[in-house]
Motif scaffolding. Structure first.
Motif, PDB file in Angstrom:
ATOM      1  N   UNK A  32       0.847  -1.192   0.000  1.00  0.00           N
ATOM      2  CA  UNK A  32       0.000   0.000   0.000  1.00  0.00           C
ATOM      3  C   UNK A  32       0.878   1.236   0.000  1.00  0.00           C
ATOM      4  N   UNK A  33       0.368   2.299  -0.617  1.00  0.00           N
ATOM      5  CA  UNK A  33       1.168   3.502  -0.876  1.00  0.00           C
ATOM      6  C   UNK A  33       0.357   4.757  -0.568  1.00  0.00           C
ATOM      7  N   UNK A  34       1.038   5.803  -0.128  1.00  0.00           N
ATOM      8  CA  UNK A  34       0.456   7.138  -0.030  1.00  0.00           C
ATOM      9  C   UNK A  34       1.267   8.105  -0.876  1.00  0.00           C
ATOM     10  N   UNK A  35       0.541   8.850  -1.720  1.00  0.00           N
ATOM     11  CA  UNK A  35       1.133   9.869  -2.568  1.00  0.00           C
ATOM     12  C   UNK A  35       0.474  11.217  -2.284  1.00  0.00           C
ATOM     13  N   UNK A  41       4.290  19.448  -9.916  1.00  0.00           N
ATOM     14  CA  UNK A  41       5.212  18.542  -9.221  1.00  0.00           C
ATOM     15  C   UNK A  41       4.844  17.085  -9.429  1.00  0.00           C
ATOM     16  N   UNK A  42       3.675  16.841  -9.977  1.00  0.00           N
ATOM     17  CA  UNK A  42       3.267  15.469 -10.252  1.00  0.00           C
ATOM     18  C   UNK A  42       2.972  14.680  -8.993  1.00  0.00           C
ATOM     19  N   UNK A  43       3.045  13.366  -9.120  1.00  0.00           N
ATOM     20  CA  UNK A  43       2.807  12.453  -8.000  1.00  0.00           C
ATOM     21  C   UNK A  43       4.111  12.220  -7.250  1.00  0.00           C
ATOM     22  N   UNK A  44       4.066  12.381  -5.941  1.00  0.00           N
ATOM     23  CA  UNK A  44       5.256  12.137  -5.130  1.00  0.00           C
ATOM     24  C   UNK A  44       4.908  11.155  -4.012  1.00  0.00           C
ATOM     25  N   UNK A  45       5.769  10.167  -3.843  1.00  0.00           N
ATOM     26  CA  UNK A  45       5.521   9.115  -2.872  1.00  0.00           C
ATOM     27  C   UNK A  45       5.916   9.576  -1.471  1.00  0.00           C
ATOM     28  N   UNK A  46       4.985   9.426  -0.525  1.00  0.00           N
ATOM     29  CA  UNK A  46       5.236   9.851   0.853  1.00  0.00           C
ATOM     30  C   UNK A  46       5.760   8.663   1.673  1.00  0.00           C
ATOM     31  N   UNK A  47       4.980   7.605   1.731  1.00  0.00           N
ATOM     32  CA  UNK A  47       5.334   6.383   2.439  1.00  0.00           C
ATOM     33  C   UNK A  47       4.724   5.201   1.707  1.00  0.00           C
ATOM     34  N   UNK A  48       5.307   4.028   1.922  1.00  0.00           N
ATOM     35  CA  UNK A  48       4.648   2.819   1.478  1.00  0.00           C
ATOM     36  C   UNK A  48       4.866   1.700   2.483  1.00  0.00           C
ATOM     37  N   UNK A  49       4.073   0.662   2.332  1.00  0.00           N
ATOM     38  CA  UNK A  49       4.118  -0.468   3.261  1.00  0.00           C
ATOM     39  C   UNK A  49       3.987  -1.747   2.457  1.00  0.00           C
ATOM     40  N   UNK A  50       4.846  -2.718   2.736  1.00  0.00           N
ATOM     41  CA  UNK A  50       4.763  -3.985   2.013  1.00  0.00           C
ATOM     42  C   UNK A  50       4.250  -5.118   2.892  1.00  0.00           C
ATOM     43  N   UNK A  51       3.868  -4.785   4.130  1.00  0.00           N
ATOM     44  CA  UNK A  51       3.295  -5.806   5.015  1.00  0.00           C
ATOM     45  C   UNK A  51       2.753  -5.113   6.257  1.00  0.00           C
ATOM     46  N   UNK A  52       1.966  -5.846   7.012  1.00  0.00           N
ATOM     47  CA  UNK A  52       1.430  -5.301   8.262  1.00  0.00           C
ATOM     48  C   UNK A  52       2.577  -4.874   9.171  1.00  0.00           C
ATOM     49  N   UNK A  53       2.425  -3.704   9.761  1.00  0.00           N
ATOM     50  CA  UNK A  53       3.387  -3.114  10.691  1.00  0.00           C
ATOM     51  C   UNK A  53       4.722  -2.740  10.034  1.00  0.00           C
ATOM     52  N   UNK A  54       4.832  -2.916   8.715  1.00  0.00           N
ATOM     53  CA  UNK A  54       6.050  -2.523   8.019  1.00  0.00           C
ATOM     54  C   UNK A  54       5.798  -1.223   7.276  1.00  0.00           C
ATOM     55  N   UNK A  55       6.791  -0.350   7.249  1.00  0.00           N
ATOM     56  CA  UNK A  55       6.665   0.900   6.513  1.00  0.00           C
ATOM     57  C   UNK A  55       8.027   1.308   5.983  1.00  0.00           C
ATOM     58  N   UNK A  56       7.985   1.998   4.846  1.00  0.00           N
ATOM     59  CA  UNK A  56       9.203   2.494   4.229  1.00  0.00           C
ATOM     60  C   UNK A  56       8.985   3.946   3.827  1.00  0.00           C
ATOM     61  N   UNK A  57       9.998   4.775   4.015  1.00  0.00           N
ATOM     62  CA  UNK A  57       9.888   6.164   3.586  1.00  0.00           C
ATOM     63  C   UNK A  57       9.923   6.242   2.065  1.00  0.00           C
ATOM     64  N   UNK A  58       9.115   7.157   1.571  1.00  0.00           N
ATOM     65  CA  UNK A  58       9.158   7.446   0.153  1.00  0.00           C
ATOM     66  C   UNK A  58      10.070   8.630  -0.106  1.00  0.00           C
TER      67      UNK A  58
END
Lengths: 112, 113
Positions: A32-35, A41-58
């Protein structure tokens, strides 16, 4: 069909408020992703998650945090809203590699 | 990092005319996605291309990926007012193991009736 539901289409908040944007998907997708989307400026990725309780900075995580306690729900949090966070926020999900992202209808957030 | 350049930035066409939108990558494309967005709404997935030379169609919209996998085109035949909107291309960002998409800036299409 994949259904991605964002909690609000339009939202108006005040500077300094803590703001929650919710996204729910019904297809058991891992990713899941938040933009945010801004003119010029177009679409810019804020954060994403590839599993429950996991998150990665965009690309632009500053001023935001996220929460993913359940697989179907991904929340974006503005810890202390500022006027420069006025924008269109889009949530997306996808199931795996080489698969398209599917987007919600977006939340147009205004910070006054 | 991978970058996508779309052209033109915007175009206005008369209803019934054909048009083409291009998306060029700075690196080899491993997954190329076309989306359409109506103003103020979310992105609608149109088509995905993965193989060099691949071509896909949906109603009056055709997308192609060139043999070298560095350029894609979106062609609309006999445009209608319902085709108006913003068209965006997106590509798997290989630097992030394909977990992220890189997007072009978008092409604004207006159809005059």
């Amino acid at each position: 069909d994949v259904k991605v539901t964002q909690s609000s289409r339009y939202l108006v908040k005040r500077t300094g408020e803590k703001v929650f944007l919710e996204c729910v998907q019904d297809m058991d997708h891992e990713n899941m992703f938040w933009y945010r989307q801004d003119p010029g400026l177009g679409l810019r990725l804020i954060y994403f998650s590839y599993d429950v309780k996991m998150k990665e900075k965009g690309d632009i995580p500053e001023g935001y945090s996220v929460s993913r306690e359940k697989k179907e729900r991904f929340s974006l949090i503005l810890e202390s809203a500022s006027t420069n966070q006025t924008s269109m926020y889009l949530c997306a999900t996808k199931t795996g590699l080489n698969q398209p992202q599917h987007f919600g209808d977006g939340t147009r957030l205004s910070i006054l | 990092s991978q970058e996508l350049e779309q052209s033109p930035q915007s175009l206005i066409v008369q209803e019934g005319k054909n048009l083409t939108i291009n998306c060029t990558s700075s690196k080899t494309l491993y997954g190329l996605y076309w989306y359409k967005q109506k103003y103020g709404e979310g992105l609608i997935f149109l088509m995905m291309l993965q193989k060099g030379g691949e071509e896909k169609s949906h109603e009056k919209i055709t997308a192609k990926l060139d043999e070298k996998k560095q350029q894609s085109s979106l062609h609309i035949t006999a445009s209608q007012p319902s085709h108006a909107g913003i068209y965006l291309c997106g590509a798997d960002d290989i630097m992030e193991y394909g977990n992220k998409l890189v997007f072009g800036a978008g092409t604004i299409l207006r159809v005059k009736s």
